[in-house]
Scaffold this motif. Structure first.
Motif, PDB file in Angstrom:
ATOM      1  N   GLY A   1       0.817  -1.211   0.000  1.00 57.52           N
ATOM      2  CA  GLY A   1       0.000   0.000   0.000  1.00 57.52           C
ATOM      3  C   GLY A   1       0.847   1.255   0.000  1.00 57.52           C
ATOM      4  O   GLY A   1       0.541   2.221  -0.703  1.00 57.52           O
ATOM      5  N   LEU A   2       1.888   1.251   0.789  1.00 55.40           N
ATOM      6  CA  LEU A   2       2.776   2.409   0.857  1.00 55.40           C
ATOM      7  C   LEU A   2       3.453   2.662  -0.489  1.00 55.40           C
ATOM      8  O   LEU A   2       3.526   3.800  -0.953  1.00 55.40           O
ATOM      9  CB  LEU A   2       3.829   2.206   1.956  1.00 55.40           C
ATOM     10  N   MET A   3       3.912   1.608  -1.121  1.00 49.72           N
ATOM     11  CA  MET A   3       4.561   1.762  -2.430  1.00 49.72           C
ATOM     12  C   MET A   3       3.555   2.267  -3.475  1.00 49.72           C
ATOM     13  O   MET A   3       3.890   3.127  -4.296  1.00 49.72           O
ATOM     14  CB  MET A   3       5.190   0.436  -2.879  1.00 49.72           C
ATOM     15  N   ALA A   4       2.334   1.741  -3.449  1.00 49.34           N
ATOM     16  CA  ALA A   4       1.306   2.206  -4.394  1.00 49.34           C
ATOM     17  C   ALA A   4       1.015   3.689  -4.171  1.00 49.34           C
ATOM     18  O   ALA A   4       0.900   4.463  -5.133  1.00 49.34           O
ATOM     19  CB  ALA A   4       0.027   1.377  -4.231  1.00 49.34           C
ATOM     20  N   PHE A   5       0.922   4.102  -2.903  1.00 46.44           N
ATOM     21  CA  PHE A   5       0.689   5.505  -2.600  1.00 46.44           C
ATOM     22  C   PHE A   5       1.835   6.378  -3.118  1.00 46.44           C
ATOM     23  O   PHE A   5       1.599   7.442  -3.692  1.00 46.44           O
ATOM     24  CB  PHE A   5       0.529   5.682  -1.086  1.00 46.44           C
ATOM     25  N   LEU A   6       3.065   5.937  -2.924  1.00 47.12           N
ATOM     26  CA  LEU A   6       4.215   6.701  -3.404  1.00 47.12           C
ATOM     27  C   LEU A   6       4.226   6.802  -4.919  1.00 47.12           C
ATOM     28  O   LEU A   6       4.548   7.856  -5.476  1.00 47.12           O
ATOM     29  CB  LEU A   6       5.519   6.083  -2.888  1.00 47.12           C
ATOM     30  N   ILE A   7       3.866   5.718  -5.595  1.00 46.82           N
ATOM     31  CA  ILE A   7       3.821   5.742  -7.064  1.00 46.82           C
ATOM     32  C   ILE A   7       2.770   6.735  -7.540  1.00 46.82           C
ATOM     33  O   ILE A   7       3.014   7.529  -8.459  1.00 46.82           O
ATOM     34  CB  ILE A   7       3.557   4.327  -7.619  1.00 46.82           C
ATOM     35  N   VAL A   8       1.590   6.711  -6.920  1.00 48.47           N
ATOM     36  CA  VAL A   8       0.534   7.653  -7.300  1.00 48.47           C
ATOM     37  C   VAL A   8       0.983   9.084  -7.012  1.00 48.47           C
ATOM     38  O   VAL A   8       0.765   9.991  -7.821  1.00 48.47           O
ATOM     39  CB  VAL A   8      -0.781   7.318  -6.549  1.00 48.47           C
ATOM     40  N   LEU A   9       1.628   9.293  -5.882  1.00 49.43           N
ATOM     41  CA  LEU A   9       2.111  10.623  -5.532  1.00 49.43           C
ATOM     42  C   LEU A   9       3.127  11.128  -6.559  1.00 49.43           C
ATOM     43  O   LEU A   9       3.055  12.277  -7.000  1.00 49.43           O
ATOM     44  CB  LEU A   9       2.721  10.587  -4.132  1.00 49.43           C
ATOM     45  N   VAL A  10       4.056  10.277  -6.952  1.00 48.16           N
ATOM     46  CA  VAL A  10       5.057  10.658  -7.951  1.00 48.16           C
ATOM     47  C   VAL A  10       4.381  10.930  -9.294  1.00 48.16           C
ATOM     48  O   VAL A  10       4.717  11.893  -9.997  1.00 48.16           O
ATOM     49  CB  VAL A  10       6.145   9.559  -8.080  1.00 48.16           C
ATOM     50  N   ALA A  11       3.388  10.110  -9.653  1.00 48.65           N
ATOM     51  CA  ALA A  11       2.678  10.318 -10.924  1.00 48.65           C
ATOM     52  C   ALA A  11       1.944  11.651 -10.921  1.00 48.65           C
ATOM     53  O   ALA A  11       1.984  12.399 -11.910  1.00 48.65           O
ATOM     54  CB  ALA A  11       1.700   9.168 -11.173  1.00 48.65           C
ATOM     55  N   PHE A  12       1.272  11.970  -9.803  1.00 52.98           N
ATOM     56  CA  PHE A  12       0.585  13.263  -9.724  1.00 52.98           C
ATOM     57  C   PHE A  12       1.582  14.411  -9.790  1.00 52.98           C
ATOM     58  O   PHE A  12       1.345  15.412 -10.466  1.00 52.98           O
ATOM     59  CB  PHE A  12      -0.233  13.367  -8.442  1.00 52.98           C
ATOM     60  N   GLY A  13       2.691  14.284  -9.085  1.00 59.28           N
ATOM     61  CA  GLY A  13       3.708  15.334  -9.112  1.00 59.28           C
ATOM     62  C   GLY A  13       4.269  15.539 -10.510  1.00 59.28           C
ATOM     63  O   GLY A  13       4.422  16.669 -10.967  1.00 59.28           O
ATOM     64  N   GLY A  14       4.558  14.428 -11.196  1.00 54.23           N
ATOM     65  CA  GLY A  14       5.068  14.535 -12.565  1.00 54.23           C
ATOM     66  C   GLY A  14       4.033  15.147 -13.490  1.00 54.23           C
ATOM     67  O   GLY A  14       4.350  15.992 -14.338  1.00 54.23           O
ATOM     68  N   GLY A  15       2.783  14.728 -13.343  1.00 51.81           N
ATOM     69  CA  GLY A  15       1.712  15.287 -14.170  1.00 51.81           C
ATOM     70  C   GLY A  15       1.562  16.777 -13.939  1.00 51.81           C
ATOM     71  O   GLY A  15       1.390  17.556 -14.881  1.00 51.81           O
ATOM     72  N   TYR A  16       1.614  17.175 -12.665  1.00 49.09           N
ATOM     73  CA  TYR A  16       1.517  18.601 -12.358  1.00 49.09           C
ATOM     74  C   TYR A  16       2.685  19.372 -12.969  1.00 49.09           C
ATOM     75  O   TYR A  16       2.495  20.415 -13.583  1.00 49.09           O
ATOM     76  CB  TYR A  16       1.490  18.815 -10.841  1.00 49.09           C
ATOM     77  N   PHE A  17       3.899  18.846 -12.808  1.00 45.90           N
ATOM     78  CA  PHE A  17       5.084  19.532 -13.318  1.00 45.90           C
ATOM     79  C   PHE A  17       5.019  19.704 -14.827  1.00 45.90           C
ATOM     80  O   PHE A  17       5.194  20.807 -15.346  1.00 45.90           O
ATOM     81  CB  PHE A  17       6.341  18.750 -12.918  1.00 45.90           C
ATOM     82  N   PHE A  18       4.737  18.603 -15.552  1.00 51.06           N
ATOM     83  CA  PHE A  18       4.704  18.692 -17.009  1.00 51.06           C
ATOM     84  C   PHE A  18       3.505  19.502 -17.492  1.00 51.06           C
ATOM     85  O   PHE A  18       3.587  20.235 -18.479  1.00 51.06           O
ATOM     86  CB  PHE A  18       4.714  17.298 -17.634  1.00 51.06           C
ATOM     87  N   GLY A  19       2.385  19.408 -16.796  1.00 50.32           N
ATOM     88  CA  GLY A  19       1.217  20.219 -17.147  1.00 50.32           C
ATOM     89  C   GLY A  19       1.490  21.694 -16.930  1.00 50.32           C
ATOM     90  O   GLY A  19       1.080  22.538 -17.727  1.00 50.32           O
ATOM     91  N   GLN A  20       2.177  22.005 -15.840  1.00 47.46           N
ATOM     92  CA  GLN A  20       2.530  23.400 -15.548  1.00 47.46           C
ATOM     93  C   GLN A  20       3.422  23.957 -16.654  1.00 47.46           C
ATOM     94  O   GLN A  20       3.217  25.065 -17.124  1.00 47.46           O
ATOM     95  CB  GLN A  20       3.247  23.468 -14.199  1.00 47.46           C
ATOM     96  N   GLN A  21       4.425  23.166 -17.052  1.00 45.64           N
ATOM     97  CA  GLN A  21       5.315  23.637 -18.105  1.00 45.64           C
ATOM     98  C   GLN A  21       4.568  23.857 -19.411  1.00 45.64           C
ATOM     99  O   GLN A  21       4.738  24.878 -20.067  1.00 45.64           O
ATOM    100  CB  GLN A  21       6.446  22.631 -18.333  1.00 45.64           C
ATOM    101  N   ALA A  22       3.740  22.887 -19.797  1.00 42.27           N
ATOM    102  CA  ALA A  22       2.986  23.008 -21.043  1.00 42.27           C
ATOM    103  C   ALA A  22       2.036  24.196 -20.978  1.00 42.27           C
ATOM    104  O   ALA A  22       1.895  24.950 -21.945  1.00 42.27           O
ATOM    105  CB  ALA A  22       2.217  21.720 -21.324  1.00 42.27           C
ATOM    106  N   GLY A  23       1.383  24.386 -19.829  1.00 45.39           N
ATOM    107  CA  GLY A  23       0.464  25.511 -19.671  1.00 45.39           C
ATOM    108  C   GLY A  23       1.182  26.846 -19.747  1.00 45.39           C
ATOM    109  O   GLY A  23       0.676  27.798 -20.342  1.00 45.39           O
ATOM    110  N   THR A  24       2.350  26.922 -19.138  1.00 44.39           N
ATOM    111  CA  THR A  24       3.126  28.160 -19.171  1.00 44.39           C
ATOM    112  C   THR A  24       3.542  28.490 -20.603  1.00 44.39           C
ATOM    113  O   THR A  24       3.402  29.637 -21.048  1.00 44.39           O
ATOM    114  CB  THR A  24       4.380  28.035 -18.276  1.00 44.39           C
ATOM    115  N   GLU A  25       4.015  27.488 -21.319  1.00 45.06           N
ATOM    116  CA  GLU A  25       4.433  27.724 -22.710  1.00 45.06           C
ATOM    117  C   GLU A  25       3.251  28.160 -23.570  1.00 45.06           C
ATOM    118  O   GLU A  25       3.358  29.109 -24.357  1.00 45.06           O
ATOM    119  CB  GLU A  25       5.074  26.459 -23.282  1.00 45.06           C
ATOM    120  N   LYS A  26       2.113  27.501 -23.410  1.00 44.92           N
ATOM    121  CA  LYS A  26       0.928  27.861 -24.195  1.00 44.92           C
ATOM    122  C   LYS A  26       0.452  29.249 -23.815  1.00 44.92           C
ATOM    123  O   LYS A  26       0.098  30.048 -24.682  1.00 44.92           O
ATOM    124  CB  LYS A  26      -0.184  26.843 -23.974  1.00 44.92           C
ATOM    125  N   GLY A  27       0.439  29.559 -22.522  1.00 44.92           N
ATOM    126  CA  GLY A  27       0.010  30.881 -22.069  1.00 44.92           C
ATOM    127  C   GLY A  27       0.905  31.984 -22.602  1.00 44.92           C
ATOM    128  O   GLY A  27       0.419  33.042 -23.013  1.00 44.92           O
TER     129      GLY A  27
END
Length: 178
Positions: free
Chosen positions: A79-105
């Motif tokens: 469970g802990l490993m699954a939570f960490l994987i989801v956390l890393v996935a959300f963080g990566g998604g946020y980071f790449f989404g932020q970059q793409a949004g900034t460039e588009k903006g």
């Protein structure tokens, strides 16, 4: 570590039980004496078997407890490993989404700035000044949307045209010009 020791203790108790069972069977085969002796021997063997059964029950309970503890530990880590994987996935998604949004903006902002520069340039022309004057008088919407009293939209050749008409008082109306 305690779980492994408990598991080893349980297995040792099972081994001890096996040895005691072998000894009990040997004693049963060798007993050929009279009924009183046999009854006494059976009583002793019964007590030994009860003791062995208690040991086996205790060992099996220890083994079961060790297995439950191991399962809980495994589930916790999974469970802990699954939570960490989801956390890393959300963080990566946020980071790449932020970059793409900034460039588009930024791209849209530069485009808007170019359009604003062109609009500002046109606003300084005589036609732009006249349009601004109409807007100040509140008449720009009347002209561009053909909403003035005595005016109507007529569709001809796939294009809308704004035409005057006589109202109920037989009058044609217009708007103020700056």
């Amino acid at each position: 570590m305690t779980d492994e020791r408990e598991l080893d203790d349980g297995l040792a108790a099972f081994d001890q039980l096996g040895r005691e069972m072998v000894e009990t069977n040997r004693l049963l085969r060798t007993v050929r004496s009279d009924q009183t002796t046999r009854n006494q021997q059976e009583h002793v063997l019964s007590a030994e078997m009860q003791t062995a059964l208690k040991q086996a029950t205790g060992a099996s309970q220890k083994a079961l407890q060790a297995a439950k503890t191991e399962i809980r530990s495994s589930l916790l880590w999974t469970g802990l490993m699954a939570f960490l994987i989801v956390l890393v996935a959300f963080g990566g998604g946020y980071f790449f989404g932020q970059q793409a949004g900034t460039e588009k903006g930024q791209a849209e902002g530069y485009q808007a700035a170019r359009d604003e520069k062109a609009a500002a340039s046109w606003a300084n022309t005589p036609a732009g000044q006249r349009a601004y004057g109409l807007d100040q008088l509140g008449n720009l919407d009347l002209v561009t949307q053909c909403r003035g009293q005595g005016w109507r939209i007529v569709r001809q050749h796939g294009q809308d045209y704004c035409y005057p008409y006589l109202d109920a008082q037989q009058m044609v109306h217009g708007w103020a010009i700056p």
